[in-house]
Motif scaffolding. Structure first.
Motif, PDB file in Angstrom:
ATOM      1  N   ALA A  31       0.849  -1.197   0.000  1.00 50.40           N
ATOM      2  CA  ALA A  31       0.000   0.000   0.000  1.00 50.40           C
ATOM      3  C   ALA A  31       0.879   1.240   0.000  1.00 50.40           C
ATOM      4  N   GLY A  32       0.361   2.293  -0.606  1.00 49.76           N
ATOM      5  CA  GLY A  32       1.067   3.582  -0.611  1.00 49.76           C
ATOM      6  C   GLY A  32       2.408   3.551  -1.317  1.00 49.76           C
ATOM      7  N   VAL A  33       2.517   2.712  -2.329  1.00 47.84           N
ATOM      8  CA  VAL A  33       3.801   2.607  -3.034  1.00 47.84           C
ATOM      9  C   VAL A  33       3.870   3.640  -4.160  1.00 47.84           C
ATOM     10  N   SER A  34       4.797   4.583  -4.018  1.00 49.23           N
ATOM     11  CA  SER A  34       5.023   5.599  -5.048  1.00 49.23           C
ATOM     12  C   SER A  34       6.508   5.613  -5.408  1.00 49.23           C
ATOM     13  N   LEU A  35       6.772   5.628  -6.696  1.00 46.98           N
ATOM     14  CA  LEU A  35       8.156   5.573  -7.163  1.00 46.98           C
ATOM     15  C   LEU A  35       8.195   6.057  -8.600  1.00 46.98           C
ATOM     16  N   GLU A  36       9.224   6.835  -8.930  1.00 50.12           N
ATOM     17  CA  GLU A  36       9.423   7.216 -10.320  1.00 50.12           C
ATOM     18  C   GLU A  36      10.810   6.757 -10.748  1.00 50.12           C
ATOM     19  N   VAL A  37      10.864   6.000 -11.832  1.00 50.82           N
ATOM     20  CA  VAL A  37      12.135   5.515 -12.358  1.00 50.82           C
ATOM     21  C   VAL A  37      12.355   6.156 -13.715  1.00 50.82           C
ATOM     22  N   LEU A  38      13.515   6.764 -13.899  1.00 51.70           N
ATOM     23  CA  LEU A  38      13.794   7.496 -15.128  1.00 51.70           C
ATOM     24  C   LEU A  38      14.264   6.556 -16.229  1.00 51.70           C
ATOM     25  N   PRO A  39      14.057   6.956 -17.484  1.00 50.36           N
ATOM     26  CA  PRO A  39      14.526   6.132 -18.597  1.00 50.36           C
ATOM     27  C   PRO A  39      16.018   5.827 -18.449  1.00 50.36           C
ATOM     28  N   GLY A  40      16.368   4.566 -18.583  1.00 52.77           N
ATOM     29  CA  GLY A  40      17.768   4.164 -18.512  1.00 52.77           C
ATOM     30  C   GLY A  40      18.296   3.973 -17.104  1.00 52.77           C
ATOM     31  N   GLU A  41      17.456   4.251 -16.123  1.00 54.24           N
ATOM     32  CA  GLU A  41      17.904   4.096 -14.740  1.00 54.24           C
ATOM     33  C   GLU A  41      17.856   2.622 -14.324  1.00 54.24           C
ATOM     34  N   PHE A  42      18.745   2.249 -13.413  1.00 52.02           N
ATOM     35  CA  PHE A  42      18.764   0.895 -12.857  1.00 52.02           C
ATOM     36  C   PHE A  42      18.377   0.996 -11.393  1.00 52.02           C
ATOM     37  N   VAL A  43      17.214   0.464 -11.053  1.00 52.07           N
ATOM     38  CA  VAL A  43      16.731   0.527  -9.676  1.00 52.07           C
ATOM     39  C   VAL A  43      16.612  -0.883  -9.117  1.00 52.07           C
ATOM     40  N   ALA A  44      17.256  -1.109  -7.980  1.00 52.12           N
ATOM     41  CA  ALA A  44      17.136  -2.404  -7.311  1.00 52.12           C
ATOM     42  C   ALA A  44      16.105  -2.279  -6.201  1.00 52.12           C
ATOM     43  N   ILE A  45      15.360  -3.360  -5.975  1.00 56.35           N
ATOM     44  CA  ILE A  45      14.388  -3.396  -4.875  1.00 56.35           C
ATOM     45  C   ILE A  45      14.804  -4.508  -3.923  1.00 56.35           C
ATOM     46  N   VAL A  46      15.039  -4.144  -2.666  1.00 58.45           N
ATOM     47  CA  VAL A  46      15.412  -5.141  -1.661  1.00 58.45           C
ATOM     48  C   VAL A  46      14.390  -5.104  -0.521  1.00 58.45           C
ATOM     49  N   ALA A 209      22.945  -1.051  -8.962  1.00 54.37           N
ATOM     50  CA  ALA A 209      21.881  -0.051  -9.076  1.00 54.37           C
ATOM     51  C   ALA A 209      22.355   1.393  -8.996  1.00 54.37           C
ATOM     52  N   ASP A 210      21.571   2.268  -9.627  1.00 52.65           N
ATOM     53  CA  ASP A 210      21.725   3.708  -9.419  1.00 52.65           C
ATOM     54  C   ASP A 210      21.052   4.104  -8.105  1.00 52.65           C
ATOM     55  N   ARG A 211      19.939   3.422  -7.807  1.00 55.57           N
ATOM     56  CA  ARG A 211      19.237   3.651  -6.542  1.00 55.57           C
ATOM     57  C   ARG A 211      18.730   2.317  -6.017  1.00 55.57           C
ATOM     58  N   VAL A 212      18.725   2.193  -4.697  1.00 53.56           N
ATOM     59  CA  VAL A 212      18.204   0.982  -4.067  1.00 53.56           C
ATOM     60  C   VAL A 212      16.932   1.347  -3.295  1.00 53.56           C
ATOM     61  N   VAL A 213      15.844   0.700  -3.676  1.00 56.28           N
ATOM     62  CA  VAL A 213      14.565   0.902  -2.982  1.00 56.28           C
ATOM     63  C   VAL A 213      14.457  -0.150  -1.885  1.00 56.28           C
ATOM     64  N   VAL A 214      14.272   0.300  -0.651  1.00 60.75           N
ATOM     65  CA  VAL A 214      14.130  -0.627   0.471  1.00 60.75           C
ATOM     66  C   VAL A 214      12.653  -0.748   0.813  1.00 60.75           C
ATOM     67  N   MET A 215      12.146  -1.980   0.774  1.00 62.75           N
ATOM     68  CA  MET A 215      10.751  -2.218   1.170  1.00 62.75           C
ATOM     69  C   MET A 215      10.721  -2.934   2.513  1.00 62.75           C
ATOM     70  N   VAL A 231      17.631   4.699  -1.452  1.00 66.73           N
ATOM     71  CA  VAL A 231      19.029   5.054  -1.209  1.00 66.73           C
ATOM     72  C   VAL A 231      19.768   5.220  -2.537  1.00 66.73           C
ATOM     73  N   PRO A 232      20.269   6.423  -2.824  1.00 64.73           N
ATOM     74  CA  PRO A 232      21.069   6.586  -4.043  1.00 64.73           C
ATOM     75  C   PRO A 232      22.433   5.913  -3.857  1.00 64.73           C
ATOM     76  N   VAL A 233      22.948   5.338  -4.935  1.00 65.50           N
ATOM     77  CA  VAL A 233      24.266   4.689  -4.869  1.00 65.50           C
ATOM     78  C   VAL A 233      25.248   5.561  -5.627  1.00 65.50           C
ATOM     79  N   ASP A 234      25.985   6.369  -4.884  1.00 64.70           N
ATOM     80  CA  ASP A 234      26.920   7.303  -5.526  1.00 64.70           C
ATOM     81  C   ASP A 234      28.330   6.738  -5.481  1.00 64.70           C
ATOM     82  N   LEU A 235      28.507   5.597  -6.104  1.00 63.83           N
ATOM     83  CA  LEU A 235      29.818   4.937  -6.045  1.00 63.83           C
ATOM     84  C   LEU A 235      30.498   4.899  -7.402  1.00 63.83           C
ATOM     85  N   GLY A 236      29.985   5.672  -8.343  1.00 67.62           N
ATOM     86  CA  GLY A 236      30.636   5.739  -9.647  1.00 67.62           C
ATOM     87  C   GLY A 236      30.346   4.530 -10.506  1.00 67.62           C
ATOM     88  N   GLU A 237      31.067   4.446 -11.590  1.00 67.60           N
ATOM     89  CA  GLU A 237      30.796   3.458 -12.622  1.00 67.60           C
ATOM     90  C   GLU A 237      31.427   2.102 -12.281  1.00 67.60           C
TER      91      GLU A 237
END
Ligand SMILES: Nc1ncnc2c1ncn2[C@@H]1O[C@H](COP(=O)(O)OP(=O)(O)O)[C@@H](O)[C@H]1O
Ligand SMILES: [Mg+2]
Length: 266
Positions: A31-46, A209-215, A231-237
């Motif tokens: 319930a109440g799940v809202s998320l926007e993923v941009l084109p080309g983005e890699f989002v992991a869900i844990v 991932a570029d961002r990790v979604v924690v559920m 959580v954004p993953v700012d660890l470079g390429e």
């Protein structure tokens, strides 16, 4: 409605709820799940088992209806499965009686792609996953890692704008898994495909991932599954799973995954 090109590959969940009917009454899985993923983005869900990760992916795939709210892909609400979304699960789902090349061509031919183009496209995507030499083998003659490569090639051959992956490497040994993670990273970099990737492995999530979604939450916690943190993953390429900043982020996410249910952070 005209959908602009820039919307392709964009995924939006807007206050989504999924209620399953059960013998003991209905259960809000998420319930109440809202998320926007941009084109080309890699989002992991844990998140722990039962928090609704697969439910979210299945709604985006169009395998499950949304009870309330909206799930949209490419600017269109999802109502059914479609070729804009490619789905990869843990079990490879290959046809054992078809060769690798035939497996990859199958969906294309189903969609009316001509024989010649299907053949060419299959070749291209089999090469992309490094299986040129195995195009005429049957799935039963391949290792698990190779079978999962075929499954990925088959899905990518349809040129989806979004790849929905549910623990795709969960059944593989550690070495093969690492190899496939690297390849997936390279491949989606080349194709520009948006990826939503469910995994039990926080290391895998932080690596890819570029961002990790924690559920958190879920029926056994008495709270519907929900997103508790992104959580954004700012660890470079080029990421090193042994680096201290990598490990610090892993620990931070692990703490969020195991936080008491019902605490909804923003
Ligand atoms: N088809 C279904 N019918 C009833 N309940 C379901 C169904 N699918 C999943 N659930 C319930 O929804 C919750 C979330 O499940 P799921 O999305 O599979 O979680 P996860 O993938 O995070 O382990 C669980 O409590 C599960 O039992
Ligand atoms: Mg699941």
């Amino acid at each position: 409605m005209i959908i602009s090109e820039s919307h392709a590959g964009r995924v939006v969940l807007d206050d989504v709820r999924k209620t399953y009917a059960a013998s003991s009454g209905s259960v809000d899985a998420v319930a109440g799940v809202s998320l926007e993923v941009l084109p080309g983005e890699f989002v992991a869900i844990v998140g722990a088992s039962g928090c609704g990760k697969s439910t979210v992916l299945r709604m985006l795939a169009g395998f499950e209806s949304v009870t309330a709210g909206t799930a949209s892909v490419g600017g269109r609400p999802v109502t059914r499965p479609g070729p804009d979304r490619g789905v990869v699960f843990q079990d490879y789902g290959l046809f054992p009686w078809l060769t690798v090349a035939e497996n990859v061509r199958f969906g294309l031919r189903q969609r009316g792609v001509t024989r010649g183009i299907a053949r060419q496209r299959a070749e291209e995507y089999i090469a992309l996953v490094g299986l040129e030499r195995f195009a005429d083998r049957f799935p039963g003659q391949l290792s698990g890692g190779m079978q999962q490569r075929v499954a990925i090639a088959r899905v990518l051959a349809n040129q989806p704008s979004v790849l929905l992956m549910d623990e795709p490497f969960g059944a593989l040994d550690a070495l093969t898994r690492t190899q496939l993670q690297r390849e997936l990273h390279r491949i989606v970099g080349e194709t520009g495909t948006t990826v939503l990737f469910v995994t039990h492995s926080i290391e895998e999530a932080v690596y890819l991932a570029d961002r990790v979604v924690v559920m958190t939450g879920g029926a056994s916690h008495g709270v519907p599954g929900h997103i508790s943190r992104i959580v954004p993953v700012d660890l470079g390429e080029h990421r090193d799973v042994n680096a201290s900043d990598f490990n610090a982020l892993e620990r931070e996410i692990a703490a969020l995954v195991h936080a008491p249910a019902g605490t909804r952070e923003r």
